[in-house]
Design a protein around this motif. Structure first.
Motif, mmCIF file in Angstrom:
data_model
loop_
_atom_site.group_PDB
_atom_site.id
_atom_site.type_symbol
_atom_site.label_atom_id
_atom_site.label_comp_id
_atom_site.label_asym_id
_atom_site.label_seq_id
_atom_site.Cartn_x
_atom_site.Cartn_y
_atom_site.Cartn_z
ATOM 1 N N ASN A 274 0.831 -1.216 0.000
ATOM 2 C CA ASN A 274 0.000 0.000 0.000
ATOM 3 C C ASN A 274 0.859 1.257 0.000
ATOM 4 O O ASN A 274 0.553 2.243 -0.661
ATOM 5 N N ILE A 275 1.944 1.209 0.766
ATOM 6 C CA ILE A 275 2.853 2.350 0.826
ATOM 7 C C ILE A 275 3.528 2.558 -0.530
ATOM 8 O O ILE A 275 3.738 3.692 -0.970
ATOM 9 N N LYS A 276 3.843 1.457 -1.200
ATOM 10 C CA LYS A 276 4.468 1.546 -2.519
ATOM 11 C C LYS A 276 3.554 2.263 -3.504
ATOM 12 O O LYS A 276 4.014 3.078 -4.317
ATOM 13 N N GLN A 277 2.230 2.000 -3.432
ATOM 14 C CA GLN A 277 1.278 2.676 -4.305
ATOM 15 C C GLN A 277 1.253 4.175 -4.019
ATOM 16 O O GLN A 277 1.193 5.002 -4.935
ATOM 17 N N ALA A 278 1.303 4.533 -2.727
ATOM 18 C CA ALA A 278 1.339 5.952 -2.350
ATOM 19 C C ALA A 278 2.603 6.614 -2.879
ATOM 20 O O ALA A 278 2.566 7.760 -3.364
ATOM 21 N N LEU A 279 3.726 5.910 -2.813
ATOM 22 C CA LEU A 279 4.981 6.452 -3.343
ATOM 23 C C LEU A 279 4.892 6.681 -4.847
ATOM 24 O O LEU A 279 5.345 7.715 -5.361
ATOM 25 N N VAL A 280 4.309 5.725 -5.537
ATOM 26 C CA VAL A 280 4.139 5.858 -6.994
ATOM 27 C C VAL A 280 3.263 7.053 -7.323
ATOM 28 O O VAL A 280 3.561 7.839 -8.242
#
Length: 317
Positions: free
Chosen positions: A221-227
Motif C-alpha cells: 500500500n505504501i508503494k502505491q502511495a509512493l508511486v
C-alpha cells in the motif's frame, strides 16, 4: 530612424501557421471536458464530509472549467477563421482565462502536496491548518490573489488598431497594459517558483517518511502511495517547467527588449509548444482526483461496481 524601426517591427510576423497546434488543442479540449464533467458529477454526489484535499481539488476543477471555456476561442483564433471582434475578445478575456487556470492549478497542486505531506507526518502541531474552514479561507485568498493579478489584463482599456491578418495580443495593449502584462508575468513566475519549492519539498518529505516503512507488511500500500507522489511530481514538472523556462525570454521579446525577428519567431513557437503542454494538465487532473480524493475514488468505484452487478444480474436472468 523611428519610422524604420516601426516598419521593420510591423513586417515581423511571429505567428506563422498555427494549424498543427489546433489539432492537439481539440484533443485536450475533448478529453479534458469529458473528464471534468465526470469529476463534477462525482464530486456533487459524494458525501459532504470533505477533507482539505477534496476542497483543493474542487477548486482545481473550477479552474479546469474556466479553461474549457477558453480553449474553443483559442482554437478558432489559431485556425485563422475568427472575426476581428472575436480576436479582440480572445486577447482581452479568454486568453486570460488560460493563465488563470494555469496558476490556480499550480497553487492548488502545491496545497494538495503539502496536505498529503502533513497527513504522512501526522503531527498534532500541524492539525489546525488541515481543517476544512482553513482550507476554504485559503482557497478564497488564492482566487482573490490570482484574479487581482490577472483581471487588470482584461480591464485595462485597449487601443484601436487597423484590422490586419497577423496581430499579436500585445499589439492591442496601451503602454499601461504592456507594463502590467510584463509585471503580471514576472509575478506569475514568482508564484511558480514558490509553489514548485512547496511541491518538491513536500513530496520529498512524504517519500522519505513513507520509505522508512519499506520493511513492514503493508508496504504494497505504501508503494502505491509512493508511486502516486512520484507521478504527481513528474506530471507537474513536465507540464509547467518548460513553459516557465521559455516565458521570461518570450516576455522580453514582447516588450521589444529582444529585437531580432527570427529570435522572436522561435520564442513564439517555443511559447506555443510549451503552453500546449501546460494546458494538457486538463487531461491529467481527473486522474489526480481519483488518486488523491477518497470521496471521489469511492464514488467512482461504487458506481462502476453497481453497474457491473446490474449487468451480471441481467445476464443471469
Amino acid at each position: 530612424m523611428t519610422e524604420l524601426y516601426n516598419s521593420s517591427h510591423l513586417v515581423c510576423d511571429v505567428y506563422g501557421d498555427l494549424h498543427p497546434f489546433t489539432y492537439f488543442y481539440y484533443l485536450v479540449f475533448l478529453v479534458g471536458f469529458c473528464g471534468s464533467c465526470f469529476a463534477l458529477w462525482a464530486f456533487t454526489r459524494s458525501d459532504s464530509n470533505q477533507k482539505c484535499t477534496s476542497i483543493y481539488l474542487i477548486n482545481l476543477l473550477i479552474a479546469d472549467f474556466l479553461l474549457t471555456l477558453a480553449l474553443p476561442f483559442k482554437i478558432v483564433v489559431d485556425l485563422g477563421i475568427a472575426t476581428w471582434n472575436l480576436k479582440i475578445f480572445h486577447c482581452q478575456v479568454t486568453a486570460v482565462f488560460i493563465y488563470i487556470n494555469m496558476y490556480i492549478s499550480i497553487i492548488f497542486l502545491g496545497f494538495v502536496s503539502m496536505d498529503r505531506c502533513l497527513q504522512t507526518i501526522n503531527s498534532s502541531k500541524l492539525f489546525q491548518i488541515q481543517k476544512k474552514g482553513f482550507a476554504k479561507m485559503l482557497s478564497a485568498v488564492v482566487w482573490a490573489l490570482v484574479l487581482c493579478i490577472m483581471l487588470p489584463n482584461m480591464l485595462i482599456p485597449i487601443k484601436n488598431i487597423e484590422e490586419r491578418d497577423f496581430v499579436k495580443c500585445i499589439d492591442f495593449k496601451q503602454e499601461l497594459g504592456r507594463h502590467w502584462h510584463v509585471l503580471s508575468n514576472f509575478i506569475s513566475i514568482a508564484i511558480f517558483l514558490n509553489c514548485s519549492c512547496i511541491i518538491l519539498i513536500s513530496n520529498f518529505l512524504a517519500i522519505r517518511r513513507l520509505y522508512k516503512y519499506k520493511d513492514c507488511d503493508e508496504f504494497h500500500n505504501i508503494k502505491q502511495a509512493l508511486v502516486n507522489i512520484l507521478l504527481v511530481t513528474a506530471g507537474y514538472i513536465i507540464c509547467f517547467l518548460p513553459y516557465h523556462i521559455v516565458r521570461i525570454p518570450y516576455t522580453l521579446s514582447q516588450s521589444n527588449i529582444i529585437m531580432d525577428c527570427h529570435l522572436k519567431q522561435r520564442l513564439f513557437r517555443a511559447k506555443e509548444s510549451t503552453l500546449l503542454v501546460s494546458v494538457s494538465n486538463l487531461c491529467f487532473d481527473p486522474i489526480l482526483y481519483f488518486y488523491f480524493s477518497k470521496t471521489f475514488r469511492s464514488k467512482i468505484t461504487k458506481t462502476f461496481s453497481m453497474k457491473k452487478e446490474v449487468a451480471v444480474h441481467e445476464t443471469a436472468v
